[in-house]
Design a protein around this motif. Structure first.
Motif, PDB file in Angstrom:
ATOM      1  N   ASN A 127      -9.411  60.548  36.821  1.00  9.92           N
ATOM      2  CA  ASN A 127      -8.839  60.182  35.521  1.00  9.92           C
ATOM      3  C   ASN A 127      -9.433  61.016  34.392  1.00  9.92           C
ATOM      4  OD1 ASN A 127      -7.209  58.219  36.654  1.00  9.92           O
ATOM      5  ND2 ASN A 127      -8.710  56.578  36.367  1.00  9.92           N
ATOM      6  N   GLU A 128     -10.701  61.378  34.527  1.00 10.49           N
ATOM      7  CA  GLU A 128     -11.339  62.220  33.508  1.00 10.49           C
ATOM      8  C   GLU A 128     -10.606  63.553  33.388  1.00 10.49           C
ATOM      9  OE1 GLU A 128     -13.570  61.458  31.444  1.00 10.49           O
ATOM     10  OE2 GLU A 128     -14.834  59.873  32.257  1.00 10.49           O
ATOM     11  N   TYR A 129     -10.204  64.097  34.533  1.00 13.78           N
ATOM     12  CA  TYR A 129      -9.507  65.389  34.537  1.00 13.78           C
ATOM     13  C   TYR A 129      -8.040  65.235  34.135  1.00 13.78           C
ATOM     14  CZ  TYR A 129     -13.474  67.702  36.765  1.00 13.78           C
ATOM     15  OH  TYR A 129     -14.708  68.239  37.032  1.00 13.78           O
ATOM     16  N   SER A 130      -7.358  64.240  34.724  1.00 10.49           N
ATOM     17  CA  SER A 130      -5.920  64.084  34.457  1.00 10.49           C
ATOM     18  C   SER A 130      -5.647  63.648  33.016  1.00 10.49           C
ATOM     19  CB  SER A 130      -5.303  63.081  35.442  1.00 10.49           C
ATOM     20  OG  SER A 130      -5.927  61.813  35.323  1.00 10.49           O
ATOM     21  N   ASN A 131      -6.518  62.795  32.469  1.00  4.80           N
ATOM     22  CA  ASN A 131      -6.334  62.321  31.092  1.00  4.80           C
ATOM     23  C   ASN A 131      -7.021  63.213  30.058  1.00  4.80           C
ATOM     24  OD1 ASN A 131      -4.957  60.111  32.164  1.00  4.80           O
ATOM     25  ND2 ASN A 131      -6.805  58.831  32.236  1.00  4.80           N
ATOM     26  N   LYS A 132      -7.755  64.228  30.570  1.00  8.54           N
ATOM     27  CA  LYS A 132      -8.477  65.187  29.720  1.00  8.54           C
ATOM     28  C   LYS A 132      -9.542  64.520  28.838  1.00  8.54           C
ATOM     29  CE  LYS A 132      -4.602  68.423  29.595  1.00  8.54           C
ATOM     30  NZ  LYS A 132      -5.126  69.212  30.726  1.00  8.54           N
ATOM     31  N   THR A 133     -10.023  63.334  29.299  1.00 10.79           N
ATOM     32  CA  THR A 133     -11.069  62.656  28.528  1.00 10.79           C
ATOM     33  C   THR A 133     -12.400  63.391  28.651  1.00 10.79           C
ATOM     34  OG1 THR A 133     -11.365  61.173  30.432  1.00 10.79           O
ATOM     35  CG2 THR A 133     -10.068  60.343  28.581  1.00 10.79           C
ATOM     36  N   ILE A 134     -12.594  64.089  29.760  1.00  8.51           N
ATOM     37  CA  ILE A 134     -13.834  64.841  29.928  1.00  8.51           C
ATOM     38  C   ILE A 134     -13.936  65.924  28.859  1.00  8.51           C
ATOM     39  CG2 ILE A 134     -12.725  66.311  31.701  1.00  8.51           C
ATOM     40  CD1 ILE A 134     -15.477  66.691  32.939  1.00  8.51           C
ATOM     41  N   LYS A 135     -12.822  66.602  28.602  1.00 12.22           N
ATOM     42  CA  LYS A 135     -12.810  67.653  27.585  1.00 12.22           C
ATOM     43  C   LYS A 135     -13.014  67.054  26.200  1.00 12.22           C
ATOM     44  CE  LYS A 135     -10.203  71.792  26.340  1.00 12.22           C
ATOM     45  NZ  LYS A 135      -8.994  72.610  26.641  1.00 12.22           N
ATOM     46  N   GLN A 136     -12.404  65.901  25.969  1.00 14.76           N
ATOM     47  CA  GLN A 136     -12.529  65.241  24.678  1.00 14.76           C
ATOM     48  C   GLN A 136     -13.952  64.773  24.435  1.00 14.76           C
ATOM     49  OE1 GLN A 136     -10.017  65.076  22.325  1.00 14.76           O
ATOM     50  NE2 GLN A 136     -11.750  64.433  21.033  1.00 14.76           N
ATOM     51  N   ASN A 137     -14.587  64.230  25.508  1.00 14.59           N
ATOM     52  CA  ASN A 137     -15.987  63.795  25.386  1.00 14.59           C
ATOM     53  C   ASN A 137     -16.900  64.945  25.016  1.00 14.59           C
ATOM     54  OD1 ASN A 137     -15.813  61.357  28.104  1.00 14.59           O
ATOM     55  ND2 ASN A 137     -15.502  61.102  25.901  1.00 14.59           N
ATOM     56  N   LEU A 138     -16.648  66.111  25.605  1.00 15.26           N
ATOM     57  CA  LEU A 138     -17.473  67.281  25.317  1.00 15.26           C
ATOM     58  C   LEU A 138     -17.224  67.796  23.902  1.00 15.26           C
ATOM     59  CD1 LEU A 138     -17.153  69.143  28.751  1.00 15.26           C
ATOM     60  CD2 LEU A 138     -19.068  67.770  27.924  1.00 15.26           C
ATOM     61  N   ILE A 139     -15.959  67.717  23.463  1.00 15.41           N
ATOM     62  CA  ILE A 139     -15.624  68.112  22.087  1.00 15.41           C
ATOM     63  C   ILE A 139     -16.305  67.183  21.084  1.00 15.41           C
ATOM     64  CG2 ILE A 139     -13.736  68.255  20.406  1.00 15.41           C
ATOM     65  CD1 ILE A 139     -11.924  69.187  22.704  1.00 15.41           C
TER      66      ILE A 139
END
Length: 277
Positions: free
Chosen positions: A85-97
């Motif tokens: 879900n972190e990858y598909s929802n792009k939350t991982i990228k958002q968390n890093l931003i």
């Protein structure tokens, strides 16, 4: 650390499938108490599972941790789905931003893994204690709180297994493929076991060698408890067989699993650090 855990649990609680799986997992852990209700009355033969000693102290610590460890697949699905879900929802990228470093991101996942393992361990401890106090033939404190090494082994086993699942979730990025790889790795270890036994070593030496592999090392932490049961030992004696197995949890087995846990977490960080998200 508390902030990182809060972030992860908010994500999990807002995911309906993860919520259902987590609740189902703890319901299943509780369901071991239903074993006490199993009775068979066939004419003069009366069989009550709770009366054959499976809930006696200290044996209950061994039996319950071995049985409930099989339910860990439910949380394995949650962990690999969490990463997918972190990858598909792009939350991982958002968390890093938003300012979360990659090290903090992996730490938050590891803290979630440790939390799942710790809560599961406490849950099994409490359920086992209650069942033992109700059904055990022994109520001396020295007996009740002996063999708690199995509770420690249970925690280490879950932490190692969930760390492996976390690594697979980061490596593969898709929950179905990650779970498929988990099954595949189990098959690979089985094939290697057969080859080592066939080509290189006898049974005991093969078990020693395979004890350094991740899944087998986790399984070795808690040996099967059935042959340790007094009723089974009695039947074996009557037919002229002697069961002499070592059921104890050994420090080096815990050390091997802890080493694999560290390898999986570091590899997860190394993968994440190398990738361009």
């Amino acid at each position: 650390m508390i902030r990182l855990l809060q972030i992860e649990f908010i994500k999990l609680w807002n995911n309906r499938s993860s919520k259902v799986l987590v609740i189902s997992y703890f319901v299943l852990l509780t369901s071991i108490a239903l074993i006490a209700a199993i009775k068979f009355d066939i004419g003069p033969i009366k069989f009550h599972l709770a009366e054959i000693g499976i809930f006696n102290f200290p044996y209950i610590w061994h039996f319950n941790t071995f049985v409930t460890a099989f339910f860990k697949l439910f949380l394995a699905i949650v962990i690999v789905s969490m990463m997918a879900n972190e990858y598909s929802n792009k939350t991982i990228k958002q968390n890093l931003i938003d300012g979360l470093s990659k090290k903090e991101f992996i730490l938050s996942k590891f803290l979630t893994v440790v939390s799942f393992a710790f809560i599961s361990t406490v849950f099994v401890f409490v359920v086992s204690l209650i069942l033992g106090l109700v059904y055990s033939d022994f109520d001396e404190l020295s007996i009740i709180f002996s063999d708690l090494e199995f509770i420690i082994a249970f925690f280490v086993k879950l932490m190692g297994f969930f760390s492996f699942c976390l690594f697979l979730g980061i490596l593969v990025k898709r929950s179905a493929f990650a779970l498929g790889f988990l099954v595949l790795w189990q098959i690979i270890e089985g094939i290697i076991t057969g080859l080592v036994r066939w080509k290189l070593f006898d049974g005991p030496m093969t078990e020693t060698v395979m004890g350094f592999f991740p899944l087998q090392s986790m399984f070795n932490l808690i040996k099967e408890p059935i042959t340790r049961l007094e009723a089974v030992q009695t039947v074996a004696d009557q037919v002229g067989e002697k069961i002499e197995l070592n059921y104890h949890v050994h420090w080096y087995e815990i050390l091997i699993v802890l080493a694999w846990t560290a390898i999986f977490i570091y590899s997860s960080y190394a993968l994440l650090k190398k990738r361009d998200l």
